[in-house]
Design an enzyme around this catalytic site. Structure first.
Site, mmCIF file in Angstrom:
data_model
loop_
_atom_site.group_PDB
_atom_site.id
_atom_site.type_symbol
_atom_site.label_atom_id
_atom_site.label_comp_id
_atom_site.label_asym_id
_atom_site.label_seq_id
_atom_site.Cartn_x
_atom_site.Cartn_y
_atom_site.Cartn_z
ATOM 1 C CG HIS A 214 -13.358 37.982 -21.038
ATOM 2 N ND1 HIS A 214 -13.387 37.463 -19.779
ATOM 3 C CD2 HIS A 214 -13.158 36.932 -21.876
ATOM 4 C CE1 HIS A 214 -13.200 36.159 -19.842
ATOM 5 N NE2 HIS A 214 -13.067 35.801 -21.099
HETATM 6 C C1 UD1 Z 1 -10.199 34.630 -25.442
HETATM 7 C C2 UD1 Z 1 -10.857 33.246 -25.314
HETATM 8 C C3 UD1 Z 1 -11.651 33.172 -24.016
HETATM 9 C C4 UD1 Z 1 -10.781 33.525 -22.838
HETATM 10 C C5 UD1 Z 1 -10.184 34.908 -23.076
HETATM 11 C C6 UD1 Z 1 -9.302 35.355 -21.953
HETATM 12 C C7 UD1 Z 1 -11.498 32.138 -27.400
HETATM 13 C C8 UD1 Z 1 -12.621 31.766 -28.265
HETATM 14 N N1 UD1 Z 1 -11.782 32.986 -26.397
HETATM 15 O O1 UD1 Z 1 -11.223 35.599 -25.579
HETATM 16 O O2 UD1 Z 1 -12.125 31.857 -23.849
HETATM 17 O O3 UD1 Z 1 -11.540 33.499 -21.654
HETATM 18 O O4 UD1 Z 1 -9.421 34.860 -24.282
HETATM 19 O O5 UD1 Z 1 -8.860 36.654 -22.181
HETATM 20 O O6 UD1 Z 1 -10.396 31.659 -27.610
HETATM 21 N N2 UD1 Z 1 -6.618 42.035 -27.912
HETATM 22 C C9 UD1 Z 1 -5.635 42.930 -27.570
HETATM 23 N N3 UD1 Z 1 -4.480 42.436 -27.076
HETATM 24 C C10 UD1 Z 1 -4.265 41.117 -26.916
HETATM 25 C C11 UD1 Z 1 -5.290 40.207 -27.249
HETATM 26 C C12 UD1 Z 1 -6.463 40.679 -27.735
HETATM 27 O O7 UD1 Z 1 -5.795 44.134 -27.680
HETATM 28 O O8 UD1 Z 1 -3.180 40.724 -26.444
HETATM 29 C C13 UD1 Z 1 -7.907 42.523 -28.429
HETATM 30 C C14 UD1 Z 1 -8.112 42.227 -29.880
HETATM 31 O O9 UD1 Z 1 -8.425 43.398 -30.524
HETATM 32 C C15 UD1 Z 1 -9.294 41.260 -29.935
HETATM 33 C C16 UD1 Z 1 -9.904 41.344 -28.552
HETATM 34 O O10 UD1 Z 1 -8.913 41.874 -27.691
HETATM 35 O O11 UD1 Z 1 -10.221 41.605 -30.898
HETATM 36 C C17 UD1 Z 1 -10.358 40.020 -28.031
HETATM 37 O O12 UD1 Z 1 -9.336 39.016 -28.113
HETATM 38 P P1 UD1 Z 1 -9.691 37.547 -28.665
HETATM 39 O O13 UD1 Z 1 -8.432 36.788 -28.832
HETATM 40 O O14 UD1 Z 1 -10.613 37.648 -29.804
HETATM 41 O O15 UD1 Z 1 -10.522 36.807 -27.563
HETATM 42 P P2 UD1 Z 1 -10.896 37.086 -26.070
HETATM 43 O O16 UD1 Z 1 -12.144 37.864 -26.003
HETATM 44 O O17 UD1 Z 1 -9.708 37.624 -25.311
#
Ligand code: UD1
Length: 388
Positions: A214
């Site tokens: 991820h």
């Molecule tokens: C975040 C953390 C990372 C951690 C990871 C664990 C930061 C900078 N990064 O990254 O350190 O290892 O979480 O998962 O804080 N989304 C969903 N459902 C959710 C959450 C997110 O569909 O419940 C999608 C969203 O469209 C989003 C993408 O997943 O764009 C990524 O989520 P995001 O919160 O940007 O960060 P992570 O890549 O999960």
């Protein structure tokens, strides 16, 4: 001594297993009134709600519901909404964990807070001091900044202490206490094993690999992601590979048209905590770019191939089962062959990764509270003027 109010702050998936260990110890301690804060950085049931249920956490006392967004927007929203909650509830201590955007945003709101009566809340950072040395990782920036502004720094491994001292942190702020995420793992390991989650996928103990990806550096770059997927497909010709797909990765794979699985590369939804632990515990090898999984496999004595060029958790390499492989498909396939040719490793837990880290942290916080260090000294008017 009056009870101190402590906010435990989480937002993203890896935060909850760390906070659960602390929550359960703090709940039974009459010196603290504990409130759980959920920023809502992750919000899907699979990324958040299921973790609360698995870990015996109550619904959050404070929910900021910020959702996803670009780094600036997400961090700013958390900062703004958390500041409101600080003003409303006036906690004495704000405890943040790990390195996600919620960590730095809530630490920053807290360190600048001054309550109307001149008190100032203290910031506690758990899992402080870890450094990958790679400032292009958003998490590394969050780590460095959070540590710089925290009052008390609780560290999982000696490298963290060394890093903090090198950066000029006062030794009196630093406490080497072990790993609260491992507290939770050890408390759930028997249940996880018994659940035998691998049978749901038709797999046999030590007969499959688990993969997770991820990190933006791996999944946001099309060429790198295609190469990693090629390596996973090649690995699946040696043994089945179960791949719970993070939402970020799912959207990148879909964009590349790369999400068609085959019978031995098995894509599935992100797994709830105990199910995932169950899958890890019986894997033959794990391929990942996660930080926490490097630590979990070390305790479970499962070989871990980290698909990154660096790690902020070097003890998992020197003492544990972790190897840094990078993202080159040929190196990954060679490393898989080496793991499969070797016997399973013997357990070698790092010092203090013994299930009692949360107890140590709470004992230290209680000592600080008793000594008056947490009781906020009234600020001088000059300080008040600069802080508002
Ligand atoms: C975040 C953390 C990372 C951690 C990871 C664990 C930061 C900078 N990064 O990254 O350190 O290892 O979480 O998962 O804080 N989304 C969903 N459902 C959710 C959450 C997110 O569909 O419940 C999608 C969203 O469209 C989003 C993408 O997943 O764009 C990524 O989520 P995001 O919160 O940007 O960060 P992570 O890549 O999960």
């Amino acid at each position: 001594m009056p009870a101190h109010t402590i906010f435990l702050v989480g937002g993203a998936r890896p935060n909850w297993m760390k906070l659960a260990a602390l929550y359960h110890v703090l709940k039974g301690n009459s010196h603290f009134r504990v409130s759980l804060v959920h920023t809502g950085q992750h919000y899907d049931d699979k990324m958040a709600g299921s973790f609360f249920r698995d870990l015996g956490l109550p619904d959050p006392d404070v929910a900021l519901a910020v959702g996803s967004g670009d780094h600036g927007a997400q961090t700013a929203k958390i900062l703004e909404r958390f500041e409101e909650q600080l003003k409303r509830h006036e906690p004495d201590l704000v405890l943040v964990v790990g390195d996600v955007n919620s960590t730095i945003a809530c630490a920053l709101a807290t360190v600048k807070m001054l309550y109307p009566d001149g008190r100032r809340p203290k910031v506690v950072h758990v899992e402080a001091g870890l450094r990958s040395g790679d400032r292009t990782m958003p998490e590394e920036v969050n780590r460095v900044l959070t540590d710089a502004i925290s009052d008390y720094l609780f560290v999982t491994e000696q490298s963290g202490v060394d890093n903090l001292l090198r950066e000029g942190c006062a030794p009196g702020r630093i406490f080497l206490v072990g790993n609260v995420m491992i507290d939770t793992l050890l408390s759930q390991a028997a249940e996880a094993r018994q659940r035998a989650a691998w049978t749901r996928f038709g797999l046999k103990p030590e007969g499959y690999a688990v993969a997770t990806l991820h990190r933006p550096s791996n999944v946001d770059d099309d060429e790198r992601l295609s190469g990693l997927l090629r390596a996973l497909r090649a690995t699946s010709r040696r043994l089945p590979v179960l791949f719970p797909v993070h939402p970020r990765t799912r959207s990148r794979l879909a964009r590349l048209g790369l999400d068609e699985a085959d019978s031995r590369l098995i894509f599935c939804e992100p797994q709830p905590y105990v199910e995932f632990l169950s899958l890890l515990s019986a894997a033959r090898v794990v391929l990942t770019d996660s930080g926490g999984i490097q630590e979990e496999t070390t305790i479970l004595a499962v070989p871990c191939l980290t698909l990154r060029d660096n790690t902020e958790r070097p003890i998992t390499v020197t003492l544990g089962t972790n190897r840094l492989i990078g993202s080159d498909p040929v190196s990954i396939m060679n490393a898989v062959e080496q793991v499969l040719a070797a016997p399973m490793p013997a357990p070698a837990p790092p010092p203090l990764w013994d299930g009692a880290a949360a107890e140590r942290i709470v004992a230290i916080l209680e000592g600080l509270a008793r000594s008056g260090a947490v009781m906020q000294e009234p600020a001088s008017s000059a300080l008040a003027a600069t802080r508002v």
